[in-house]
Design an enzyme around this catalytic site. Structure first.
Site, mmCIF file in Angstrom:
data_model
loop_
_atom_site.group_PDB
_atom_site.id
_atom_site.type_symbol
_atom_site.label_atom_id
_atom_site.label_comp_id
_atom_site.label_asym_id
_atom_site.label_seq_id
_atom_site.Cartn_x
_atom_site.Cartn_y
_atom_site.Cartn_z
ATOM 1 N N CYS A 24 0.985 -1.112 0.017
ATOM 2 C CA CYS A 24 0.009 -0.194 -0.110
ATOM 3 C C CYS A 24 0.953 1.213 -0.071
ATOM 4 O O CYS A 24 1.991 1.335 0.459
ATOM 5 C CB CYS A 24 -0.783 -0.120 1.065
ATOM 6 N N ASP A 141 -6.311 -3.223 11.393
ATOM 7 C CA ASP A 141 -5.224 -2.532 11.763
ATOM 8 C C ASP A 141 -5.356 -1.691 13.223
ATOM 9 O O ASP A 141 -6.126 -2.028 13.840
ATOM 10 C CB ASP A 141 -5.328 -1.249 10.719
#
Length: 223
Positions: A24, A141
């Site tokens: 990412c 996360d």
């Protein structure tokens, strides 16, 4: 009959057990190309202006157009207006959406696109919210008060293991890097892993050695 069973098990052993890897925070063509060449399954483009890895839709489209086939592209948004999301998806030809804000289950469904819902988990009880989302995958996360991912703090892997009670498609993120990715996969056995800051030399710029080590190690760990 025994032979057929063995063949079936051999096929199952070759399919679906290698953890997928998403890189990412892609901001340039060289990082994108290297990640794909090294075996990344997906690339993430962050359309959140407050992120140090933010990218314009024009730059993202130029990179995506230069990618080889069979590479998944993921647009990352944080509490963005639905019209802007749809416009960006069409403009860049994105394959999936990753939503990192307070987007509701209804909002995710209204996009008519495959959605990864990122959840910042602080307590074990927070995992219950997974039940509400009918998305294609859930990204777990680390919780920060004012940060939507990319902080580099390791996620609680025990929470991730427990989250598999609600969905098998768990994407593990938060504090992953070449030195801990093998252990993370061994413990959690996630559907996929997502890394950004853990393979960078600076925000928005990937370190070739870290990128290579991360993907090689992640792909080596087969379940």
């Amino acid at each position: 009959m025994v032979r057929k069973t063995r063949i079936k098990r051999s096929i199952e052993g070759l399919m679906g057990y290698m953890t997928k890897v998403k890189i990412c925070g892609i901001t340039n063509m060289s990082d994108a190309s290297l990640a794909v060449d090294l075996g990344a399954d997906a690339l993430g483009f962050i359309f959140y202006k407050k992120s140090p890895r933010s990218i314009s839709k024009e730059s993202a489209r130029n990179i995506i157009r230069g990618l080889p086939p069979f590479t998944s592209t993921v647009g990352v948004f944080v509490d963005e207006h639905i019209n802007i999301i749809k416009e960006t998806v069409a403009f860049c030809n994105l394959d999936l959406l990753q939503l990192h804000g307070s987007e509701s289950p209804a909002f995710c469904s209204s996009l008519n696109k495959r959605v990864i819902k990122a959840l910042r988990i602080k307590e074990r009880e927070d995992l219950e919210v997974i039940r509400s989302y009918g998305v294609c995958a859930v990204l777990l996360d680390t919780y920060y008060q004012d940060l939507h991912g990319g902080g580099g703090k390791t996620f609680n892997w025990q929470f991730a293991t427990e989250a598999k009670r609600f969905t098998k498609r768990i994407i593990l993120a938060g504090g992953l890097h070449p030195e801990n990715i093998f252990e993370a996969i061994e413990i959690v056995n996630p559907y996929a892993v997502d890394v950004s800051s853990g393979v960078e030399s600076e925000p928005g710029k990937k370190d070739p050695d870290k990128l290579k080590a991360f993907i090689k190690t992640a792909k080596k760990n087969v379940h």
